[in-house]
Design an enzyme around this catalytic site. Structure first.
Site, PDB file in Angstrom:
ATOM      1  N   GLY A 125       0.840  -1.193   0.000  1.00 23.01           N
ATOM      2  CA  GLY A 125       0.000   0.000   0.000  1.00 23.01           C
ATOM      3  C   GLY A 125       0.867   1.232   0.000  1.00 23.01           C
ATOM      4  O   GLY A 125       2.012   1.209  -0.461  1.00 23.01           O
ATOM      5  N   SER A 126       0.329   2.303   0.557  1.00 22.15           N
ATOM      6  CA  SER A 126       1.045   3.578   0.508  1.00 22.15           C
ATOM      7  C   SER A 126       2.225   3.582   1.491  1.00 22.15           C
ATOM      8  O   SER A 126       2.236   2.857   2.487  1.00 22.15           O
ATOM      9  CB  SER A 126       0.086   4.714   0.857  1.00 22.15           C
ATOM     10  OG  SER A 126      -0.407   4.526   2.161  1.00 22.15           O
ATOM     11  N   GLY A 134       2.498   2.088   5.309  1.00 17.28           N
ATOM     12  CA  GLY A 134       3.495   1.022   5.425  1.00 17.28           C
ATOM     13  C   GLY A 134       4.544   1.328   6.480  1.00 17.28           C
ATOM     14  O   GLY A 134       4.899   0.452   7.293  1.00 17.28           O
ATOM     15  N   GLU A 140       5.586  -3.431   0.916  1.00 17.45           N
ATOM     16  CA  GLU A 140       5.823  -2.975  -0.459  1.00 17.45           C
ATOM     17  C   GLU A 140       4.994  -1.719  -0.653  1.00 17.45           C
ATOM     18  O   GLU A 140       3.772  -1.743  -0.465  1.00 17.45           O
ATOM     19  CB  GLU A 140       5.446  -4.053  -1.474  1.00 17.45           C
ATOM     20  CG  GLU A 140       6.465  -5.174  -1.565  1.00 17.45           C
ATOM     21  CD  GLU A 140       7.875  -4.699  -1.892  1.00 17.45           C
ATOM     22  OE1 GLU A 140       8.030  -3.698  -2.626  1.00 17.45           O
ATOM     23  OE2 GLU A 140       8.832  -5.306  -1.392  1.00 17.45           O
ATOM     24  N   CYS A 166       1.380   0.550  -8.937  1.00 18.35           N
ATOM     25  CA  CYS A 166       2.549   1.012  -8.186  1.00 18.35           C
ATOM     26  C   CYS A 166       3.744   1.171  -9.113  1.00 18.35           C
ATOM     27  O   CYS A 166       4.628   1.976  -8.866  1.00 18.35           O
ATOM     28  CB  CYS A 166       2.862   0.043  -7.068  1.00 18.35           C
ATOM     29  SG  CYS A 166       3.015  -1.644  -7.646  1.00 18.35           S
TER      30      CYS A 166
HETATM   31  P1  NAD Z   1      -3.310   2.452   1.451  1.00 21.15           P
HETATM   32  O1  NAD Z   1      -1.990   2.511   2.114  1.00 21.15           O
HETATM   33  O2  NAD Z   1      -4.253   3.564   1.674  1.00 21.15           O
HETATM   34  O3  NAD Z   1      -4.091   1.135   1.914  1.00 21.15           O
HETATM   35  C1  NAD Z   1      -3.498  -0.137   1.809  1.00 21.15           C
HETATM   36  C2  NAD Z   1      -4.114  -1.058   2.848  1.00 21.15           C
HETATM   37  O4  NAD Z   1      -3.749  -0.587   4.153  1.00 21.15           O
HETATM   38  C3  NAD Z   1      -5.646  -1.111   2.810  1.00 21.15           C
HETATM   39  O5  NAD Z   1      -6.084  -2.422   3.053  1.00 21.15           O
HETATM   40  C4  NAD Z   1      -6.026  -0.198   3.950  1.00 21.15           C
HETATM   41  O6  NAD Z   1      -7.282  -0.501   4.505  1.00 21.15           O
HETATM   42  C5  NAD Z   1      -4.921  -0.483   4.949  1.00 21.15           C
HETATM   43  N1  NAD Z   1      -4.724   0.586   5.944  1.00 21.15           N
HETATM   44  C6  NAD Z   1      -4.973   1.910   5.792  1.00 21.15           C
HETATM   45  N2  NAD Z   1      -4.683   2.556   6.932  1.00 21.15           N
HETATM   46  C7  NAD Z   1      -4.236   1.627   7.817  1.00 21.15           C
HETATM   47  C8  NAD Z   1      -3.769   1.679   9.151  1.00 21.15           C
HETATM   48  N3  NAD Z   1      -3.715   2.823   9.818  1.00 21.15           N
HETATM   49  N4  NAD Z   1      -3.374   0.531   9.732  1.00 21.15           N
HETATM   50  C9  NAD Z   1      -3.403  -0.627   9.051  1.00 21.15           C
HETATM   51  N5  NAD Z   1      -3.853  -0.749   7.787  1.00 21.15           N
HETATM   52  C10 NAD Z   1      -4.254   0.371   7.170  1.00 21.15           C
HETATM   53  O7  NAD Z   1      -3.050   2.206  -0.122  1.00 21.15           O
HETATM   54  P2  NAD Z   1      -4.105   2.094  -1.316  1.00 21.15           P
HETATM   55  O8  NAD Z   1      -4.652   3.447  -1.603  1.00 21.15           O
HETATM   56  O9  NAD Z   1      -5.066   0.984  -1.057  1.00 21.15           O
HETATM   57  O10 NAD Z   1      -3.160   1.629  -2.517  1.00 21.15           O
HETATM   58  C11 NAD Z   1      -2.377   2.499  -3.259  1.00 21.15           C
HETATM   59  C12 NAD Z   1      -0.939   2.481  -2.784  1.00 21.15           C
HETATM   60  O11 NAD Z   1      -0.449   1.154  -2.831  1.00 21.15           O
HETATM   61  C13 NAD Z   1      -0.011   3.280  -3.675  1.00 21.15           C
HETATM   62  O12 NAD Z   1       0.881   4.001  -2.866  1.00 21.15           O
HETATM   63  C14 NAD Z   1       0.716   2.210  -4.474  1.00 21.15           C
HETATM   64  O13 NAD Z   1       1.982   2.589  -4.971  1.00 21.15           O
HETATM   65  C15 NAD Z   1       0.822   1.130  -3.467  1.00 21.15           C
HETATM   66  N6  NAD Z   1       1.046  -0.163  -4.106  1.00 21.15           N
HETATM   67  C16 NAD Z   1       2.291  -0.722  -4.012  1.00 21.15           C
HETATM   68  C17 NAD Z   1       2.549  -1.936  -4.635  1.00 21.15           C
HETATM   69  C18 NAD Z   1       3.905  -2.586  -4.529  1.00 21.15           C
HETATM   70  O14 NAD Z   1       3.997  -3.795  -4.687  1.00 21.15           O
HETATM   71  N7  NAD Z   1       4.959  -1.835  -4.261  1.00 21.15           N
HETATM   72  C19 NAD Z   1       1.537  -2.586  -5.347  1.00 21.15           C
HETATM   73  C20 NAD Z   1       0.285  -1.983  -5.422  1.00 21.15           C
HETATM   74  C21 NAD Z   1       0.043  -0.772  -4.794  1.00 21.15           C
END
Ligand code: NAD
Length: 467
Positions: free
Chosen positions: A224-225, A229, A246, A280
């Site tokens: 995720g973001s 992360g 990641e 990503c």
């Molecule tokens: P996000 O970080 O908002 O959410 C990702 C996950 O984390 C979701 O399931 C969300 O519910 C959870 N989350 C959010 N806040 C949390 C907290 N405080 N505690 C625990 N979990 C929490 O990301 P998104 O908007 O769903 O996805 C987009 C991001 O993901 C972009 O930054 C993108 O680059 C990244 N991404 C990375 C890869 C990779 O492999 N490097 C692949 C796909 C997406």
């Protein structure tokens, strides 16, 4: 449709206020409703995964492989409906959604095979006599927190190795892809995965994410973001939970004067604008030497103009909507004066692909991940400047170079700070059986998928038996 958690083989109501998942192509279409969740939900899911653990780790590796093959077959049989659900819930163009479903099948089959590999080695002891060996064991319960943009493939590329090596799983999908997450639970159930081995916990990240980590998981794999992360990495360290993150990217494609510009333009436009730049690994910076910058920008622009924005269930669709109103508004704000040309009137969070010229490597538009169909163009004088500009961000996920000069390609491959490196290729995508992950702020420096996955989902025990 009201979604429920999948815990211990049963679909159970989650706690908390109701959240909605909306179709980003047409937000009046409510895809699903579900509870925001509470710590008790996370605790119940982890308890179910713990209860299933002993039986699953004692299930022979060939039998675990057989379960994964069955899961692959169920997903293959339902690939069209899974792709359609993905297109509707997250706005992924149907051709890419079909590819994602097929990828899940390939990943499950691959890890069915990986389950059968040797798990250790015999190591000579210091004295004659003892049998000394080191072997890999499962970690236990693995929490998986995943983003919305690959709602099928990312959960599967984490769950498949976790299960193959004898762990049980609690998947927490992103809010915006909760319906697809629930469909994955149904496929696991239909494949006959023993109850409790694969659980799905819905809800708001802030409400169930931290409780999941604190409910006694042995490992947490997050995608995720960067912001979320890094916060989870700190928390995991405090609880001594094995953690993998990641995160985002600001991926560069470099074009040198000897490149095949037509080939480069086609791959750069696809990398930057397909799926509205919401991968990503999407190309978000085009770094070109002065001799060719005008020509490459014009070629990319012409290709982008021909891209079909929607509807997403049309196989010709390339772009699709952004995931939410907030993401669209953030992208338009970053575009400043060009926002008017990019804005698309009507229902759905669509914006037109846009290029921003004249940026310096340290401008915010060249530094911050927008996750949008926006390509920032940076002009440089030579390949050294190009590599320095490409490396001048806190991210390091993927990168590509367009050249026909082998010497410069090899030098770039050595010096570029990215975990996924291409020459004359697109920054997006990776073979499902190859290691995947970023450098610098894009990752916590482990790798997922392929032969690398075993490193995260197992730990080594060294045994000495003295006769
Ligand atoms: P996000 O970080 O908002 O959410 C990702 C996950 O984390 C979701 O399931 C969300 O519910 C959870 N989350 C959010 N806040 C949390 C907290 N405080 N505690 C625990 N979990 C929490 O990301 P998104 O908007 O769903 O996805 C987009 C991001 O993901 C972009 O930054 C993108 O680059 C990244 N991404 C990375 C890869 C990779 O492999 N490097 C692949 C796909 C997406």
């Amino acid at each position: 449709m009201r979604l429920r958690n999948y815990i211990g083989g049963h679909f159970v109501e989650s706690r908390g206020d109701s959240l909605l998942s909306l179709n980003p192509s047409s937000p009046s279409d409510r895809v699903a409703e579900f509870g925001a969740g509470a710590p008790e939900d996370a605790q119940a899911a982890v308890a179910a995964a713990k209860a299933a653990l002993e039986d699953w780790r004692r299930t022979s590796a060939p039998a675990r492989a057989e379960f994964l093959m069955r899961w692959a077959s169920v997903i293959a049989d339902q690939s069209e409906s899974l792709a359609q659900a993905t297109a509707r819930e997250v706005g992924k163009p149907i051709s890419e959604a079909r590819g994602e479903a097929a990828r899940c099948v390939a990943i499950l089959r691959y890890f069915a095979g990986e389950a059968l590999r040797p798990v250790g080695e015999v190591i000579p002891a210091q004295t004659h006599g003892p049998l000394q060996y080191a072997f890999r064991q499962p970690l236990g319960v693995c929490g998986l927190i995943t983003p919305w943009n690959f709602p099928l493939a990312i959960p599967i590329w984490k769950a498949a190795p976790a299960l193959a090596f004898g762990n049980t799983v609690v998947l927490k999908p992103a809010e915006a892809s909760s319906h697809v997450g629930t469909l994955l639970a149904e496929t696991a159930m239909q494949a006959g995965l023993p109850y409790g081995t694969f659980n799905v916990l819905l809800g708001a990240g802030a409400q169930v994410g931290q409780p999941l980590l604190e409910a006694g998981v042995d490992a947490l794999s997050f995608t995720g973001s960067q912001k979320v992360g890094l916060a989870l990495a700190e928390l995991a360290a405090r609880h001594n939970v094995k953690f993998q993150g990641e995160m985002g990217g600001k991926n560069a494609a470099i074009v040198l004067e000897d490149a095949d510009l037509d080939r480069a333009a086609s791959l750069i436009a696809g990398g930057a604008f397909r799926y509205a730049g919401q991968k990503c690994t999407a190309t978000s910076r085009l770094i070109a030497v002065r001799q060719v910058v005008d020509a490459i920008v014009e070629k990319v622009r012409l290709i982008a103009e021909g891209y079909v924005l929607g509807p997403v269930d049309d196989p010709r669709c390339a772009v699709g909507p952004m995931i939410s109103e907030a993401s669209r508004e953030r992208a338009l704000a970053a575009l400043g004066g060009q926002a008017g040309a990019a804005r698309v009137e009507g229902e759905g969070y669509f914006i037109r692909p846009a290029m921003v010229r004249g940026a310096e490597p340290d401008d915010p538009i060249a530094q911050e991940e927008l996750f949008a169909p926006v390509l920032t163009v940076i002009e440089v004088s030579n390949v050294e400047e190009a590599i320095a500009a490409a490396n001048a961000t806190r991210f390091g996920l993927s990168a590509s170079l367009f050249t026909n000069d082998l010497r410069r390609a090899l030098n770039y491959a050595e010096h570029i700070q990215a975990g996924l490196v291409r020459v004359n290729g697109d920054t997006t995508g990776v073979d499902p059986h190859a290691p995947f992950g970023g450098m610098k702020g894009s990752s916590t420096h482990s790798r997922e998928q392929g032969p690398a996955a075993v490193e995260f989902y197992t730990e080594i025990k060294t045994v000495q038996i003295n006769p």
